[in-house]
Design an enzyme around this catalytic site. Structure first.
Site, PDB file in Angstrom:
ATOM      1  N   ARG A   1       1.233  -1.143  -0.260  1.00 28.77           N
ATOM      2  CA  ARG A   1      -0.161  -0.063  -0.216  1.00 28.77           C
ATOM      3  C   ARG A   1       1.018   1.261  -0.316  1.00 28.77           C
ATOM      4  O   ARG A   1       1.058   2.442  -0.736  1.00 28.77           O
ATOM      5  CB  ARG A   1      -1.163   0.637   1.167  1.00 28.77           C
ATOM      6  CG  ARG A   1      -1.631   1.498   1.762  1.00 28.77           C
ATOM      7  CD  ARG A   1      -2.881   1.432   2.444  1.00 28.77           C
ATOM      8  NE  ARG A   1      -2.891   0.095   2.885  1.00 28.77           N
ATOM      9  CZ  ARG A   1      -1.728   0.805   4.936  1.00 28.77           C
ATOM     10  NH1 ARG A   1      -0.897   1.685   4.518  1.00 28.77           N
ATOM     11  NH2 ARG A   1      -2.117  -0.134   5.565  1.00 28.77           N
TER      12      ARG A   1
ATOM     13  N   ASP B   1      -8.277  19.314 -13.108  1.00 29.67           N
ATOM     14  CA  ASP B   1      -8.736  17.999 -13.803  1.00 29.67           C
ATOM     15  C   ASP B   1      -8.478  17.895 -15.655  1.00 29.67           C
ATOM     16  O   ASP B   1      -8.734  18.682 -15.881  1.00 29.67           O
ATOM     17  CB  ASP B   1     -10.031  17.999 -13.455  1.00 29.67           C
ATOM     18  CG  ASP B   1     -10.861  16.100 -13.944  1.00 29.67           C
ATOM     19  OD1 ASP B   1     -10.511  16.646 -14.731  1.00 29.67           O
ATOM     20  OD2 ASP B   1     -11.851  15.963 -13.553  1.00 29.67           O
TER      21      ASP B   1
ATOM     22  N   TYR C   1     -17.285  17.299 -14.419  1.00 27.40           N
ATOM     23  CA  TYR C   1     -17.601  16.169 -14.306  1.00 27.40           C
ATOM     24  C   TYR C   1     -18.694  16.314 -13.361  1.00 27.40           C
ATOM     25  O   TYR C   1     -18.637  16.641 -12.064  1.00 27.40           O
ATOM     26  CB  TYR C   1     -16.211  14.940 -13.727  1.00 27.40           C
ATOM     27  CG  TYR C   1     -17.352  13.627 -13.876  1.00 27.40           C
ATOM     28  CD1 TYR C   1     -17.403  13.441 -14.715  1.00 27.40           C
ATOM     29  CD2 TYR C   1     -16.098  13.218 -12.298  1.00 27.40           C
ATOM     30  CE1 TYR C   1     -18.053  11.266 -13.932  1.00 27.40           C
ATOM     31  CE2 TYR C   1     -16.219  11.981 -12.321  1.00 27.40           C
ATOM     32  CZ  TYR C   1     -17.700  11.392 -12.962  1.00 27.40           C
ATOM     33  OH  TYR C   1     -17.962  10.352 -13.039  1.00 27.40           O
TER      34      TYR C   1
ATOM     35  N   LYS D   1      -9.713   7.195 -18.190  1.00 22.42           N
ATOM     36  CA  LYS D   1     -10.233   7.684 -20.079  1.00 22.42           C
ATOM     37  C   LYS D   1      -9.078   7.479 -21.169  1.00 22.42           C
ATOM     38  O   LYS D   1      -8.002   7.044 -21.050  1.00 22.42           O
ATOM     39  CB  LYS D   1     -10.465   8.946 -20.012  1.00 22.42           C
ATOM     40  CG  LYS D   1     -11.611   8.840 -18.609  1.00 22.42           C
ATOM     41  CD  LYS D   1     -12.607   8.799 -18.692  1.00 22.42           C
ATOM     42  CE  LYS D   1     -14.051   9.032 -17.965  1.00 22.42           C
ATOM     43  NZ  LYS D   1     -13.882   7.865 -16.638  1.00 22.42           N
TER      44      LYS D   1
HETATM   45  N1  PLP Z   1     -12.950  13.518 -14.356  1.00 22.05           N
HETATM   46  C1  PLP Z   1     -13.420  13.418 -15.298  1.00 22.05           C
HETATM   47  C2  PLP Z   1     -12.902  15.261 -16.016  1.00 22.05           C
HETATM   48  C3  PLP Z   1     -14.453  12.624 -15.734  1.00 22.05           C
HETATM   49  O1  PLP Z   1     -15.178  12.131 -16.553  1.00 22.05           O
HETATM   50  C4  PLP Z   1     -14.028  11.834 -14.738  1.00 22.05           C
HETATM   51  C5  PLP Z   1     -14.781  10.502 -14.947  1.00 22.05           C
HETATM   52  O2  PLP Z   1     -16.116  10.232 -16.230  1.00 22.05           O
HETATM   53  C6  PLP Z   1     -13.150  11.496 -13.525  1.00 22.05           C
HETATM   54  C7  PLP Z   1     -12.745  12.386 -13.692  1.00 22.05           C
HETATM   55  C8  PLP Z   1     -14.298  10.427 -12.716  1.00 22.05           C
HETATM   56  O3  PLP Z   1     -13.361   9.376 -12.751  1.00 22.05           O
HETATM   57  P1  PLP Z   1     -13.269   7.842 -12.031  1.00 22.05           P
HETATM   58  O4  PLP Z   1     -13.580   7.101 -12.967  1.00 22.05           O
HETATM   59  O5  PLP Z   1     -12.249   7.355 -12.893  1.00 22.05           O
HETATM   60  O6  PLP Z   1     -13.636   7.194 -10.679  1.00 22.05           O
END
Ligand code: PLP
Length: 384
Positions: A49, A175, A101, A200
């Site tokens: 971990r 992000d 998101y 993604k």
């Molecule tokens: N940030 C963005 C822009 C996203 O589109 C997503 C998921 O769709 C996330 C964060 C969250 O990621 P995860 O689904 O890997 O937890």
């Protein structure tokens, strides 16, 4: 000489294994590591971990690709988001992109609020609004930039917002999931932290859930390392290896997907039955100049509003053959979805609510002509 991005993407964190010469990073499954005497480790590994060789390879790769000094890997993009939140204290305030998101909003409104952290949605394109919101009653401690935004593809001036945040004593987080380090490098634009849902584009094949963070600030890296171990939302070694494998083709996949998206966005703009197209590469995108300054290419996400109601949009997304109706984005195959009912359902009734008939495309690397024929047929079928 510094290697260019395409070279780094193939080689960062992937030196041949010193023991075997294996050119693909080894997947180290051990959860614990032998100590020759108490505290005498081989390479600093004690417990899986806290640190793991496969994870360390991925973490050094994302640090290199983002131009950072330290990288951190987590079990998902949202686990990475949560870990950045551990940098704050009860009573602190966050400014969040007013288009982001839906899961980030769900975490902010449904969880952080209960721990005394207030989140205010702000249009981060409006620098006067950012400055005013930073000052507020309780000064903001973090600005959460998403750019391009999900799903309306708004573009935020990272360096301008990061400077305003720094001047106000707030951390800036980007992000950068939609852009990837191939298209934009937030740390070079003075952001403190960059975050990815590696689920993604970085993974790129719809087969791994993962999150990554990178920074150049040693003080933040130290606290992140502490929380990563203390809170424990770490990815498995196999997941780290899958993301590493995806990274190696990131540049070439992004080039192809972006070229496809640009063509599809331009075509949608001419198609009767389409009222409005959102794509940062269109000549009439309101932040065209910023897109050219901040991004290598305008990305492979496109959203559009059909000239019809939500029922019409539902028929379109159910009628495609190659575009798969599914949540998520950023992989080799093209996806289509209805954000208001799917990825952004948790933002209903909030300042982040999206138009009910908005359709989002994640454009993949297929032959673009086939993708256009598919969308054309789906729009025609929905028109009846
Ligand atoms: N940030 C963005 C822009 C996203 O589109 C997503 C998921 O769709 C996330 C964060 C969250 O990621 P995860 O689904 O890997 O937890």
């Amino acid at each position: 000489m510094t290697d260019q991005f395409e070279t780094l993407a193939v080689h960062a964190g992937a030196d041949p294994d010193p023991l075997t010469g294996g050119v693909s990073p080894a997947i180290e499954m051990s959860t614990t590591f032998k100590q020759d005497a108490v505290g005498e480790t081989r390479g600093g590994f004690e417990y899986g971990r806290s640190d793991n060789p496969t994870r360390r390879a991925l973490e050094s790769a994302i640090a290199a690709l983002e131009g950072g000094t330290r990288g951190f890997a987590y079990a998902s993009g949202l686990a990475a988001t949560q870990n950045l939140l551990y940098l704050l204290d009860p009573g602190d305030r966050i400014l969040l992109s007013d288009d982001a998101y839906g899961g980030t909003w769900r975490l902010a409104s449904g969880v952080w609020g209960r721990y005394g952290i207030q989140t205010d949605a702000v249009d981060l394109r409006d620098l006067e609004a950012v400055a005013a919101a930073l000052a507020g009653n309780a000064p903001a401690r973090m600005v959460w930039i998403e750019t391009p935004t999900n799903p309306l593809l708004k573009v935020v001036d990272i360096s301008a917002v990061a400077r305003l945040a720094a001047a106000a004593g707030a951390l800036s987080v980007v992000d950068s999931t939609f852009a990837t380090p191939f298209l934009q490098r937030p740390l070079e634009l003075e952001a403190d932290l960059v975050l990815h849902s590696a689920t993604k584009y970085l993974g790129g094949h719809s087969d791994v859930i993962s999150g990554l963070v990178a920074t150049r600030r040693d003080d933040l890296a130290e606290r992140l390392a502490f929380h990563q171990n203390a809170a424990g939302a770490v990815p498995s070694p196999f997941d780290c290896w899958l993301v590493m494998r995806g990274l190696r083709t990131l540049a070439i996949r992004m080039e192809r997907a972006c070229a496809n998206a640009a063509q599809i966005a331009a075509w949608l703009g001419t198609r009767p039955g389409v009222a409005r197209v959102h794509y940062p590469g269109l000549p009439d995108h309101p932040q065209r100049e910023l897109v050219e300054r901040q991004m290598r290419l305008p990305g492979a996400m496109v959203s559009f509003e059909p000239a019809g109601d939500e029922a019409f949009a539902r028929r379109v997304v159910a009628a495609t053959r190659l575009f798969t109706l599914a949540e998520s984005l950023g992989a080799v195959e093209s996806l289509i979805e209805l954000p208001a009912a799917m990825t952004h359902a948790s933002a209903a009734g909030s300042p982040l609510e999206v138009p009910a008939s908005l359709i989002r495309l994640s454009v993949g690397i297929e032959a673009v002509d086939d993708l256009i024929v598919d969308l054309d047929a789906a729009l025609a079928a929905a028109q009846g």
